[in-house]
Structures are given as C-alpha cells and as structure tokens.
Design a protein around this motif. Structure first.
Motif, PDB file in Angstrom:
ATOM      1  N   TYR A   1      17.934   1.533  -7.749  1.00  9.64           N
ATOM      2  CA  TYR A   1      17.118   3.116  -6.823  1.00  9.64           C
ATOM      3  C   TYR A   1      15.929   2.906  -7.764  1.00  9.64           C
ATOM      4  O   TYR A   1      15.359   2.795  -8.931  1.00  9.64           O
ATOM      5  CB  TYR A   1      17.503   4.259  -7.066  1.00  9.64           C
ATOM      6  N   TRP A   2      14.520   2.796  -6.649  1.00  8.67           N
ATOM      7  CA  TRP A   2      12.948   2.654  -7.435  1.00  8.67           C
ATOM      8  C   TRP A   2      12.250   4.319  -7.333  1.00  8.67           C
ATOM      9  O   TRP A   2      11.970   4.522  -5.967  1.00  8.67           O
ATOM     10  CB  TRP A   2      11.967   1.327  -7.117  1.00  8.67           C
ATOM     11  N   ASP A   3      12.157   5.337  -7.900  1.00 11.61           N
ATOM     12  CA  ASP A   3      11.511   6.698  -7.557  1.00 11.61           C
ATOM     13  C   ASP A   3      10.108   6.224  -7.517  1.00 11.61           C
ATOM     14  O   ASP A   3       9.143   6.808  -8.428  1.00 11.61           O
ATOM     15  CB  ASP A   3      11.901   7.574  -7.982  1.00 11.61           C
ATOM     16  N   SER A   4       9.263   5.239  -6.003  1.00 13.92           N
ATOM     17  CA  SER A   4       8.187   5.506  -6.227  1.00 13.92           C
ATOM     18  C   SER A   4       6.853   6.305  -5.528  1.00 13.92           C
ATOM     19  O   SER A   4       7.182   7.189  -4.818  1.00 13.92           O
ATOM     20  CB  SER A   4       8.198   3.788  -5.731  1.00 13.92           C
ATOM     21  N   ASP A   5       6.073   6.315  -5.844  1.00 15.76           N
ATOM     22  CA  ASP A   5       4.377   7.146  -5.336  1.00 15.76           C
ATOM     23  C   ASP A   5       3.664   6.025  -4.924  1.00 15.76           C
ATOM     24  O   ASP A   5       3.698   5.013  -5.319  1.00 15.76           O
ATOM     25  CB  ASP A   5       4.723   7.911  -6.163  1.00 15.76           C
ATOM     26  N   LEU A   6       3.629   6.412  -3.893  1.00 20.00           N
ATOM     27  CA  LEU A   6       2.059   5.285  -3.416  1.00 20.00           C
ATOM     28  C   LEU A   6       0.880   6.422  -3.212  1.00 20.00           C
ATOM     29  O   LEU A   6       0.865   7.668  -2.902  1.00 20.00           O
ATOM     30  CB  LEU A   6       2.287   5.553  -1.386  1.00 20.00           C
ATOM     31  N   SER A   7       0.033   5.378  -3.544  1.00 19.53           N
ATOM     32  CA  SER A   7      -1.793   6.180  -3.459  1.00 19.53           C
ATOM     33  C   SER A   7      -2.370   4.879  -2.737  1.00 19.53           C
ATOM     34  O   SER A   7      -1.536   3.594  -2.774  1.00 19.53           O
ATOM     35  CB  SER A   7      -1.535   6.127  -4.932  1.00 19.53           C
ATOM     36  N   GLY A   8      -3.507   5.199  -2.246  1.00 18.68           N
ATOM     37  CA  GLY A   8      -4.740   3.642  -2.027  1.00 18.68           C
ATOM     38  C   GLY A   8      -4.695   3.773  -0.561  1.00 18.68           C
ATOM     39  O   GLY A   8      -5.016   5.189   0.171  1.00 18.68           O
ATOM     40  N   GLU A   9      -5.255   2.904  -0.028  1.00 19.61           N
ATOM     41  CA  GLU A   9      -5.830   2.765   1.550  1.00 19.61           C
ATOM     42  C   GLU A   9      -5.191   2.223   2.055  1.00 19.61           C
ATOM     43  O   GLU A   9      -4.590   0.755   1.487  1.00 19.61           O
ATOM     44  CB  GLU A   9      -8.120   2.833   1.856  1.00 19.61           C
ATOM     45  N   ALA A  10      -5.159   2.796   3.479  1.00 18.72           N
ATOM     46  CA  ALA A  10      -4.816   1.283   5.181  1.00 18.72           C
ATOM     47  C   ALA A  10      -6.280   1.251   5.643  1.00 18.72           C
ATOM     48  O   ALA A  10      -6.983   2.659   5.577  1.00 18.72           O
ATOM     49  CB  ALA A  10      -3.396   2.130   5.816  1.00 18.72           C
ATOM     50  N   SER A  11      -6.179   0.352   6.194  1.00 25.46           N
ATOM     51  CA  SER A  11      -7.537   0.545   6.736  1.00 25.46           C
ATOM     52  C   SER A  11      -7.272  -0.709   8.263  1.00 25.46           C
ATOM     53  O   SER A  11      -6.103  -1.463   8.688  1.00 25.46           O
ATOM     54  CB  SER A  11      -8.500  -0.779   6.225  1.00 25.46           C
ATOM     55  N   ARG A  12      -7.541   0.120   9.081  1.00 28.54           N
ATOM     56  CA  ARG A  12      -7.978  -0.745  10.733  1.00 28.54           C
ATOM     57  C   ARG A  12      -9.090  -1.186  11.265  1.00 28.54           C
ATOM     58  O   ARG A  12      -9.960   0.103  11.424  1.00 28.54           O
ATOM     59  CB  ARG A  12      -7.180  -0.136  11.907  1.00 28.54           C
ATOM     60  N   GLY A  13      -9.838  -2.728  10.679  1.00 26.90           N
ATOM     61  CA  GLY A  13     -10.944  -2.297  11.354  1.00 26.90           C
ATOM     62  C   GLY A  13     -11.999  -1.949  10.547  1.00 26.90           C
ATOM     63  O   GLY A  13     -12.312  -1.884   8.840  1.00 26.90           O
ATOM     64  N   ASN A  14     -13.168  -1.495  10.984  1.00 25.85           N
ATOM     65  CA  ASN A  14     -14.170  -0.531   9.901  1.00 25.85           C
ATOM     66  C   ASN A  14     -13.511   0.656   8.986  1.00 25.85           C
ATOM     67  O   ASN A  14     -13.910   1.496   8.064  1.00 25.85           O
ATOM     68  CB  ASN A  14     -14.749  -0.258  10.102  1.00 25.85           C
ATOM     69  N   ASP A  15     -12.151   1.763   9.956  1.00 26.76           N
ATOM     70  CA  ASP A  15     -11.909   2.457  10.051  1.00 26.76           C
ATOM     71  C   ASP A  15     -10.388   2.479   8.332  1.00 26.76           C
ATOM     72  O   ASP A  15      -9.573   1.365   8.255  1.00 26.76           O
ATOM     73  CB  ASP A  15     -10.462   3.624  10.979  1.00 26.76           C
ATOM     74  N   GLN A  16     -10.722   3.072   6.877  1.00 31.24           N
ATOM     75  CA  GLN A  16     -10.136   3.677   6.535  1.00 31.24           C
ATOM     76  C   GLN A  16      -9.165   5.150   6.906  1.00 31.24           C
ATOM     77  O   GLN A  16      -9.773   6.484   6.711  1.00 31.24           O
ATOM     78  CB  GLN A  16     -10.409   3.662   5.063  1.00 31.24           C
ATOM     79  N   VAL A  17      -7.829   4.786   5.832  1.00 28.34           N
ATOM     80  CA  VAL A  17      -7.096   6.168   5.494  1.00 28.34           C
ATOM     81  C   VAL A  17      -6.472   6.047   3.954  1.00 28.34           C
ATOM     82  O   VAL A  17      -6.032   6.116   3.963  1.00 28.34           O
ATOM     83  CB  VAL A  17      -5.742   6.706   7.311  1.00 28.34           C
ATOM     84  N   ASP A  18      -6.255   7.339   3.746  1.00 27.90           N
ATOM     85  CA  ASP A  18      -6.114   7.259   2.383  1.00 27.90           C
ATOM     86  C   ASP A  18      -4.711   8.162   2.091  1.00 27.90           C
ATOM     87  O   ASP A  18      -3.926   8.792   2.990  1.00 27.90           O
ATOM     88  CB  ASP A  18      -6.772   8.512   1.710  1.00 27.90           C
ATOM     89  N   VAL A  19      -3.770   7.753   2.040  1.00 33.48           N
ATOM     90  CA  VAL A  19      -2.412   7.605   2.745  1.00 33.48           C
ATOM     91  C   VAL A  19      -1.257   8.871   1.330  1.00 33.48           C
ATOM     92  O   VAL A  19      -0.496   9.104   1.615  1.00 33.48           O
ATOM     93  CB  VAL A  19      -1.153   6.248   2.243  1.00 33.48           C
ATOM     94  N   GLU A  20      -2.478   8.544   0.205  1.00 33.42           N
ATOM     95  CA  GLU A  20      -2.209   9.613  -0.362  1.00 33.42           C
ATOM     96  C   GLU A  20      -2.172  11.296  -0.031  1.00 33.42           C
ATOM     97  O   GLU A  20      -1.506  12.013   0.099  1.00 33.42           O
ATOM     98  CB  GLU A  20      -2.098   9.202  -1.725  1.00 33.42           C
ATOM     99  N   ASN A  21      -3.580  11.403   0.444  1.00 30.09           N
ATOM    100  CA  ASN A  21      -4.236  12.401   0.291  1.00 30.09           C
ATOM    101  C   ASN A  21      -3.872  12.848   1.910  1.00 30.09           C
ATOM    102  O   ASN A  21      -4.481  14.669   1.896  1.00 30.09           O
ATOM    103  CB  ASN A  21      -5.729  13.215  -0.374  1.00 30.09           C
ATOM    104  N   ASP A  22      -4.076  12.215   2.492  1.00 30.67           N
ATOM    105  CA  ASP A  22      -4.441  12.802   4.593  1.00 30.67           C
ATOM    106  C   ASP A  22      -3.243  12.512   4.666  1.00 30.67           C
ATOM    107  O   ASP A  22      -3.308  13.132   5.701  1.00 30.67           O
ATOM    108  CB  ASP A  22      -5.717  11.338   4.683  1.00 30.67           C
ATOM    109  N   LEU A  23      -1.798  11.567   4.547  1.00 27.64           N
ATOM    110  CA  LEU A  23      -0.551  11.289   5.237  1.00 27.64           C
ATOM    111  C   LEU A  23       0.449  12.076   4.177  1.00 27.64           C
ATOM    112  O   LEU A  23       0.944  12.648   4.694  1.00 27.64           O
ATOM    113  CB  LEU A  23      -0.103   9.930   5.337  1.00 27.64           C
ATOM    114  N   ASN A  24       0.137  12.241   2.784  1.00 26.72           N
ATOM    115  CA  ASN A  24       0.968  12.896   2.299  1.00 26.72           C
ATOM    116  C   ASN A  24       2.195  12.296   2.046  1.00 26.72           C
ATOM    117  O   ASN A  24       3.322  12.731   2.803  1.00 26.72           O
ATOM    118  CB  ASN A  24       1.456  14.340   2.332  1.00 26.72           C
ATOM    119  N   LEU A  25       2.150  11.231   2.371  1.00 23.18           N
ATOM    120  CA  LEU A  25       3.384  10.314   2.371  1.00 23.18           C
ATOM    121  C   LEU A  25       4.740  10.477   0.921  1.00 23.18           C
ATOM    122  O   LEU A  25       4.053  10.103   0.481  1.00 23.18           O
ATOM    123  CB  LEU A  25       3.350   8.568   2.235  1.00 23.18           C
ATOM    124  N   SER A  26       6.081  10.554   1.010  1.00 23.17           N
ATOM    125  CA  SER A  26       6.289  10.901   0.202  1.00 23.17           C
ATOM    126  C   SER A  26       7.417  10.219  -0.176  1.00 23.17           C
ATOM    127  O   SER A  26       8.620   9.315   1.246  1.00 23.17           O
ATOM    128  CB  SER A  26       7.068  12.079  -0.311  1.00 23.17           C
TER     129      SER A  26
END
Length: 243
Positions: free
Chosen positions: A32-57
C-alpha cells in the motif's frame, strides 16, 4: 499513445550487462502506497492545479510485484509490477480549464494504472546487491473534471508505452535479517521525463519480507494536447515472500 523513437530504444538496450543468478529464485509482494498528488494537468493552453483547485486525495490503491531469477547465462531475470491509484476530490477552479469556466465548483477523479515488465541482470549478489536492466512501462492515466450540478466535463488522458532504465541496490546486515535498499526507473527524452524511485528498510525471516519506505514518482509527459506534470509521493508498506 506516444512511443519512444527506435534509436532511443536501441541505445537503451545496448547497455545491458551479462550476468546471472546462482540459483533459481522467486518472490512476490503486495503493498500500500499512501501517496499525495501535486502539480498540474493541461489541455491545450489551459492548466489546472490538481492539488489546490481539485483537492484530490487518495481513495483506493494497490501495488503488486513479482520476480523470477535463474542461473541461465545471458538470459535476463524478470520482474513484473502493477500500480493502481484512484484519487477523488471536490474543489473550485481558480482559472478556466478546457470547457469549464473559472470559479465553478467541480468534482474530479484520477484513475492511474501502470504495468511494468523489467528484464534485469544481477551485477552483484552478496551482502551488497546490485541489479541493472530495462523496464517496459504501460502507463494509462485519465483525469476527469466535471462541473457540479452540470454535464460540462473535461477529460485529460495520457496513454503511453515507455522503455525505462532500471536499477536496484540493497545492502544486507549479515545475520540480522535487516537490509536497506533503493530501486528506480527513469527515462527522459524530447521534453518528456519520468522518474520513479523509492528507498526502504526491510526485515526478512523464513522467506517472509516486510518492507517500509518512501516512494516518489515525477511525471512530465505530453500526449497530443493533453499533458500531466505531476508528483506522486508518500510512504509505503509491503509484505511478501521469496524462496
């Protein structure tokens, strides 16, 4: 799906040393890997912060591995591994992303799977152990971001088959069953890169292996108009056997 150029693959294959194990061996583990995700995802010129905007856990995860070592000269040993990461979250977009406008509330899900086939040779096999080889990694990741109470949805997908350099080292403390080690896979080319490595401490008794450590995977990969530039990191534990 994007693949490495033939010339790059050939140059990686050229480095493999010639060595073999002394006896036939097999092992497997689940972890079991208790992982945290950070960084960005992009589509074309658009970016989203996967940690601060999406709050993925972390929601669901499995890590499996198995290996087979043999004494046949020139033929490499074989290692298989599988990782599945499932993360979910709810957040608010700070900027517009794909078809989603800035400021909307969103629910998100990341479904990440990777399967590795590693062919490797034992360079050292005593209280100091060193393996070198090549890994073929099948990476399949999809990030789905949907506006809450709406049908507006964005999908970022990366699908790739990648050859990677593989190295593993372990240092045994004689007569204790204790050891420390690290192993990793790495590739970088044409602006894309993946670094996947861990460090651990292990206790082994009567063929049973208990391991705890820290793993980090850094992925900067573009597939068409989609790009993932993320870090996945955290502690892990595993249990397995070998004979």
């Amino acid at each position: 799906m994007k693949k490495l150029p033939i010339a790059v693959t050939a140059s990686l294959l050229a480095f493999a040393p010639v060595a073999s194990a002394d006896v036939l061996g097999f092992g497997a583990s689940v972890g079991y890997w208790d992982s945290d995700l950070s960084g960005e995802a992009s589509r074309g010129n658009d970016q989203v912060d996967v940690e601060n905007d999406l709050n993925l856990s972390n929601n669901d995860e499995i890590n499996l591995s198995a290996y087979l070592e043999h004494p046949i000269p020139l033929l490499p040993n074989v290692r298989l591994s599988y990782v599945r990461i499932d993360q979910e979250g709810r957040g608010q977009l700070s900027t517009s992303f794909d078809v989603l406008p800035s400021g909307v509330n969103v629910s998100s899900q990341l479904d990440w799977t990777q399967a590795d086939l590693t062919l490797y040779y034992e360079v050292l096999d005593n209280w100091v152990n060193l393996d070198l080889g090549l890994t073929a990694r099948n990476l399949d990741a999809e990030l789905v971001v949907q506006e809450v109470n709406s049908t507006a949805v964005s999908r970022t997908e990366v699908d790739a088959v990648l050859p990677m350099l593989y190295a593993a080292a372990r240092f045994d403390l004689p007569l204790t069953g204790l050891s420390v080690g690290a192993h990793g896979n790495v590739i970088g080319y044409d602006g894309d890169s993946i670094y996947d490595y861990d460090a651990y401490a292990q206790y082994q008794f009567v063929g049973v292996q208990l391991r705890a450590g820290y793993r980090q995977m850094t992925v900067d990969y573009e597939d068409g108009d989609d790009r993932l530039d993320v870090d996945i990191a955290g502690p892990f534990v595993s249990a397995g056997f070998s004979f």
